[in-house]
Scaffold this active site. Structure first.
Site, PDB file in Angstrom:
ATOM      1  NE  ARG A  28      -3.755   2.430   0.600  1.00 53.44           N
ATOM      2  CZ  ARG A  28      -3.624   3.749   0.436  1.00 53.44           C
ATOM      3  NH1 ARG A  28      -2.479   4.258  -0.002  1.00 53.44           N
ATOM      4  NH2 ARG A  28      -4.628   4.563   0.709  1.00 53.44           N
ATOM      5  CD  GLU A  36     -11.401   2.493  -2.470  1.00 54.60           C
ATOM      6  OE1 GLU A  36     -11.338   1.277  -2.773  1.00 54.60           O
ATOM      7  OE2 GLU A  36     -10.578   3.048  -1.721  1.00 54.60           O
ATOM      8  NE  ARG A  77      -3.576  -2.576   2.512  1.00 58.66           N
ATOM      9  CZ  ARG A  77      -4.455  -1.638   2.144  1.00 58.66           C
ATOM     10  NH1 ARG A  77      -4.955  -1.648   0.915  1.00 58.66           N
ATOM     11  NH2 ARG A  77      -4.838  -0.719   3.005  1.00 58.66           N
TER      12      ARG A  77
END
Length: 231
Positions: A28, A36, A77
């Site tokens: 990330r 999104e 992440r």
């Protein structure tokens, strides 16, 4: 490019701010939030596909990566800054082209000055997301998720470890009392009646079963001074 940047191989770009490496790590990007991608039948947000495609081009097969001081998020992440072969910061490039919004989540805020400058360049030029109206009035907030919100502060109160800034919409802002002095906004009470623009992840308290009677349905934790500005 910062010292310690390591070359990594990219296998898949998931969206404009997330990719997967050949070693199966999901990364990330620090300092940017992009629109999104549509999932489960929902349409993609404006510029979401453009941001994903641009990250594919910028990352190519390999990028150089510097992990954040907080190296993992709650989803497991890897949190990292990415740089292209010429040493250019990829998050800043996305921001400069208007394909995302700058954000700061402590302690991974070392590059927020660079990222805000890149965003301002896009904002002045009306590029990408800034060609529309990306800032939502507090009175129009209807869902959670990352948002930029314009609001008038109606009341400031203290409870527990937080200051609570009541807005002119269904949103309350939350700031850690010990961190408030870092915001450079004077005394908390002086904010009443002021207009602000704030950004961050809005929490829908209704979906978490945390909404008490008389409380506003949406709450936005403001964790860094760069995320709130006087309008």
């Amino acid at each position: 490019m910062p010292a310690g940047a390591r070359s990594v191989e990219v296998r898949l770009v998931i969206d404009g701010d997330t990719l997967e490496l050949a070693d199966n790590r999901r990364v990330r990007l620090i300092g940017v939030d992009t629109p999104e991608i549509g999932r489960r039948g929902k349409p993609s947000e404006p510029f979401a596909e453009a941001a994903r495609h641009r990250l594919q081009v910028l990352s190519g097969a390999q990028v150089r990566m510097v992990e954040g001081s907080e190296a993992k998020d709650r989803y497991g992440r890897t949190l990292a800054h990415l740089f292209d072969a010429s040493g250019n910061n990829i998050e800043a490039t996305l921001l400069r082209e208007g394909l995302g919004f700058a954000l700061a989540v402590p302690p991974n805020d070392a590059m927020i000055g660079c990222h805000l400058n890149a965003e301002q360049e896009a904002r002045r030029a009306g590029r990408g997301l800034w060609g529309g109206r990306p800032i939502t009035p507090a009175s129009s907030v209807q869902q959670g998720g990352f948002q930029l919100i314009s609001a008038e502060i109606r009341k400031v109160s203290a409870a527990g470890r937080y200051l609570w800034l009541d807005t002119d919409g269904p949103v309350v802002l939350r700031i850690d009392r010990e961190q408030f002095a870092n915001f450079g906004l004077g005394t908390p009470g002086a904010l009443a009646g002021r207009s602000v623009v704030v950004r961050g992840w809005v929490i829908d308290r209704r979906s978490q079963g945390r909404l008490k009677a008389g409380f506003k349905p949406f709450m936005l934790p403001v964790r860094h001074p760069a995320m709130l500005e006087l309008d």
